[in-house]
Design an enzyme around this catalytic site. Structure first.
Site: not given
Length: 396
Positions: A212-213, A240, A333, A336
């Protein structure tokens, strides 16, 4: 096997500890909304609301922000032109690029990451869309919080305490690892033992990656070194990202790896030599049809506030490949991937997590590490090497 690490918990938020934010957008409505949302949070302080990139460059040293939310399309000096000038004046500034969901802006946003931006956030196309989008507000606040606090931790002096000896799979070495992240002054330290599991004795037949991030930068580094692995087995990635952005990400990863990388299509076979990227705004899963693994795309509800999410991919992969599955959880973040990783490990598969020091945000990898699901916790620069060795037969 266990590793003693330091985790932190927030104790208080004094005025001097607030994350200082500079909002840069040519829309007065958008600037006002974002500023108000951030000021509603007790741990943020909006130090400026500016119309152009030039204003931001001129004032960044005086304002001394921790985070800048930087629009891409602005008069006088646009965001991508302002970015290197801002970082030249303030090297540790966290820049979050804000852009609407167009092919051009997706390309610019990913380019900005390579130029030093910490992250990006897709912005609704109209001021009304910004006003009514609860997802945009939540994502913006969380990105500012996580990235801003990480920046403060990196600047804070580390207490003079003896360092615990590192396990070989978690110690930092040359290979791209970032400096250790020091805890902020307003946190309480506690020791957590991270237990490592043995790797599966079964040779993996698939590689799964969740991120993600900070993920686009991390994926580029890892995928660029996995040529031999991609030739052996299929690689499936859930990052993401919204639609359009995943299209550009696949193109970037294809150039980095020299292998075919594309957004997955519903029903297509999963075969060695290809990298499949979950399309934006839809969950990528796998299933067996006529004895062979295929891609399944599902437009269901958000999972862990995300779509695509990592959990659906890992959960279904555990059913398809079982113990012949290797999973890597990169920076991001939230948590997940933790639920799916637990199912994968229960089926006999193995998990590698990116370590905290090299992660932009140690949420997703931290969640699987702290749940005791990992067989290794590694700096980003060592992950591809480890994966390659595992697919060559290494089991430790």
């Amino acid at each position: 096997m266990a590793l003693a690490v330091t985790s932190t918990s927030r104790a208080s938020t004094a005025t001097g500890d607030r994350v200082r934010v500079m909002v840069v957008d040519d829309s007065v409505v958008v600037r006002g909304l974002i500023s108000r949302w951030l000021e509603e949070q007790p741990d943020f302080e909006v130090v400026a609301s500016l119309r152009t990139g030039q204003e931001a460059v001129d004032q960044v040293e005086r304002l001394d922000p921790d985070v800048a939310i930087l629009d891409i399309e602005m008069p006088v000096l646009d965001g991508i032109s302002a970015l290197p000038l801002l970082l030249a004046k303030k090297r540790d500034l966290v820049v979050i690029m804000a852009s609407t969901l167009t092919l051009k802006n997706a390309e610019i946003s990913l380019k900005a990451l390579s130029l030093g931006a910490a992250d990006y956030i897709p912005k609704p196309e109209t001021a009304r869309g910004v006003t009514t989008s609860a997802d945009f507000k939540r994502d913006l606040v969380e990105k500012v919080r996580h990235l801003g606090l990480r920046r403060r931790r990196m600047r804070a002096p580390r207490p003079a305490t003896p360092a615990a000896p590192a396990h070989p799979d978690t110690r930092l070495a040359g290979g791209g690892a970032r400096p250790s992240v020091a805890p902020p002054a307003h946190t309480i330290e506690k020791t957590v033992a991270l237990k490592l599991r043995p790797f599966s004795h079964t040779l993996p037949r698939v590689l799964l990656i969740g991120s993600s991030t900070g993920g686009p930068q991390a994926l580029n580094e890892v995928i660029a070194q996995l040529g031999r692995v991609i030739d052996q087995v299929p690689v499936l990635i859930t990052q993401h990202m919204p639609p359009t952005f995943t299209t550009i990400l696949a193109e970037h990863l294809s150039r980095a790896s020299g292998r075919p990388v594309r957004e997955a299509q519903d029903g297509e076979p999963v075969v060695a030599g290809r990298v499949y990227v979950a399309p934006g705004a839809i969950h990528m899963q796998v299933a067996r049809r006529d004895g062979s693994p295929v891609i399944v795309l599902r437009d269901g509800p958000l999972v862990n506030f995300c779509k695509p999410a990592v959990d659906p991919l890992l959960s279904t992969a555990a059913q398809v490949w079982g113990g012949a599955t290797l999973c890597v959880i990169l920076t991001g973040m939230g948590s997940d991937g933790a639920k799916g990783a637990a199912e994968l490990v229960a089926a006999g598969g193995s998990v590698i997590a990116q370590d905290e020091a090299s992660s932009v945000v140690w949420g997703m990898p931290g969640a699987v590490a702290q749940a005791g699901l990992c067989s290794a916790i590694l700096p980003l620069g060592q992950i591809a090497q480890k994966v390659t060795r595992i697919f060559s037969g290494e089991r430790s």
